[in-house]
Motif scaffolding. Structure first.
Motif, PDB file in Angstrom:
ATOM      1  N   LEU A 186       0.847  -1.300   0.168  1.00  0.00           N
ATOM      2  CA  LEU A 186       0.051   0.030   0.081  1.00  0.00           C
ATOM      3  C   LEU A 186       0.723   1.112  -0.170  1.00  0.00           C
ATOM      4  O   LEU A 186       0.369   2.267  -0.712  1.00  0.00           O
ATOM      5  N   ASP A 211       0.728   4.189  -2.671  1.00  0.00           N
ATOM      6  CA  ASP A 211       0.631   5.613  -2.197  1.00  0.00           C
ATOM      7  C   ASP A 211       1.610   6.414  -3.064  1.00  0.00           C
ATOM      8  O   ASP A 211       1.375   7.585  -3.571  1.00  0.00           O
ATOM      9  N   LEU A 242      -0.979   3.901   8.066  1.00  0.00           N
ATOM     10  CA  LEU A 242      -1.346   2.566   7.223  1.00  0.00           C
ATOM     11  C   LEU A 242      -1.401   1.335   8.240  1.00  0.00           C
ATOM     12  O   LEU A 242      -2.160   0.402   8.338  1.00  0.00           O
TER      13      LEU A 242
END
Length: 365
Positions: free
Chosen positions: A34, A38, A68
């Motif tokens: 992630l 990002d 996160l």
């Protein structure tokens, strides 16, 4: 049949260690993937600012990673639960434990213990790290990833209403009468909500009353004309106390600080539904990790050779993700006043606690 809730000390430590290692592995995997995604969308904005380089990219990563971790830790616990229980089932370890007289709850007890420790660590991490990282990142984003004023209490993208008029600023720094606003826009509107004038200024300071704009650019909507105003005071109805209340960010405040902000809202008769829902969720959110072993327990039982192990894993995943959907929906309803804040934060937790316990008892106990 054993009467103790936990199995033997050796087995408890074995299962807990196995579970915690898988949680850490799944969390690292999710955060890594992630964060890379990002960065693909954000690195261009960061590098577009003159003077920014690799150090600023690492700074963004250091501020984004705690967010996160806090957000996807419960997902990691769910995935770790399913993976751990599937492996134990396939290796017939679950069968051996049940043959020794252990109940389904005793098999899951070490996982509950490890999940409780993860919940406590998550709460402490949110309080000490995530709130500060969130406040810093929002201030940096408000400055368009450029230099951020070093004054204490910097906040970004603030928005205030003075009757029908609106005052917004990219960044707010300081407190009390030393408070200052940067990249300010003031919209003057009629009682019907029609925009008549717009002022833009690089900075605004408190003028007691109102806010003084220096070197403002004024746009007259009716005349469609732009001119320059050296000094003007706007927003005379906006006091320091009102601005400090309106700028409360529940995501950037800790559990106890947010409680004080809610009490300040209550003293002046302001609506507190959204803040209270977020305050209760600061407890309910970390505790959701304790639900995951129960919701994923479907994958632990049943014969591995029956051909239904994959179906059980899907059911466990569906129960876990259903909880997150309901939890987010309830929190949104609580923020808008559709649910009482206490119900919005805790109803999904207890609902799925009952669902998971019912499935476990009816199928395995």
């Amino acid at each position: 049949m054993q009467l103790d809730f936990f199995p033997s000390r050796t087995l408890t430590l074995y299962l807990a260690r196995l579970f915690v290692l898988r949680i850490m592995a799944m969390l690292a995997l999710l955060v890594l993937v992630l964060m890379m995604l990002d960065l693909l969308g954000t690195s261009g904005k960061i590098m577009a600012v003159e003077g920014n380089g690799q150090a600023e990219l690492w700074r963004y990563v250091s501020l984004r990673v705690p967010q996160l971790i806090a957000r996807f830790l419960p997902y990691s616990v769910l995935l770790a639960t399913v993976i751990t229980l599937l492996a134990l089932n396939q290796n017939s370890e679950i069968v051996a434990m049940k043959a020794a007289g252990m109940s389904a709850h005793q098999v899951l007890a070490p996982l509950f213990l490890a999940a409780a420790a993860v919940s406590l660590a998550s709460f402490a991490f949110n309080e000490r790290v995530v709130t500060r990282a969130t406040a810093t990142l929002k201030a940096w984003e408000g400055a368009q990833f450029g230099p951020v004023p070093q004054e204490v209490g910097a906040r970004s993208n603030v928005y205030f209403a003075d009757g029908n008029d609106v005052l917004s600023a990219a960044t707010m720094t300081g407190s009390g009468e030393t408070m200052a606003l940067q990249d300010v826009t003031f919209y003057r509107r009629t009682a019907a909500g029609t925009l008549t004038e717009q002022f833009r200024a690089p900075r605004a300071t408190y003028a007691a009353p109102g806010w003084e704009l220096v070197g403002a650019e004024r746009f007259d909507v009716a005349a469609a004309r732009t001119d320059r105003v050296e000094r003007i005071v706007v927003g005379e109805g906006l006091t320091i106390e009102q601005i400090e209340l309106d700028s409360v960010d529940p995501d950037a405040q800790g559990f106890f600080a947010l409680r004080e902000s809610i009490e300040a809202y209550e003293r002046v008769g302001r609506r507190t539904s959204e803040l209270e829902a977020k305050w209760w969720h600061k407890l309910a959110g970390p505790l959701s990790a304790m639900l995951m072993p129960l919701l994923g327990a479907v994958a632990a039982f049943g014969l591995a050779r029956s051909g239904q192990l994959f179906v059980r894993a899907l059911i466990a995943m569906a129960l876990g993700f259903a909880y997150f959907v309901v939890d987010n929906a309830a929190l949104a309803m609580g923020s808008f006043g559709g649910y009482p804040p206490l119900l919005a934060a805790w109803a999904p937790f207890f609902l799925f606690l009952l669902i998971g316990e019912t499935v476990l008892v009816r199928t395995e106990e």
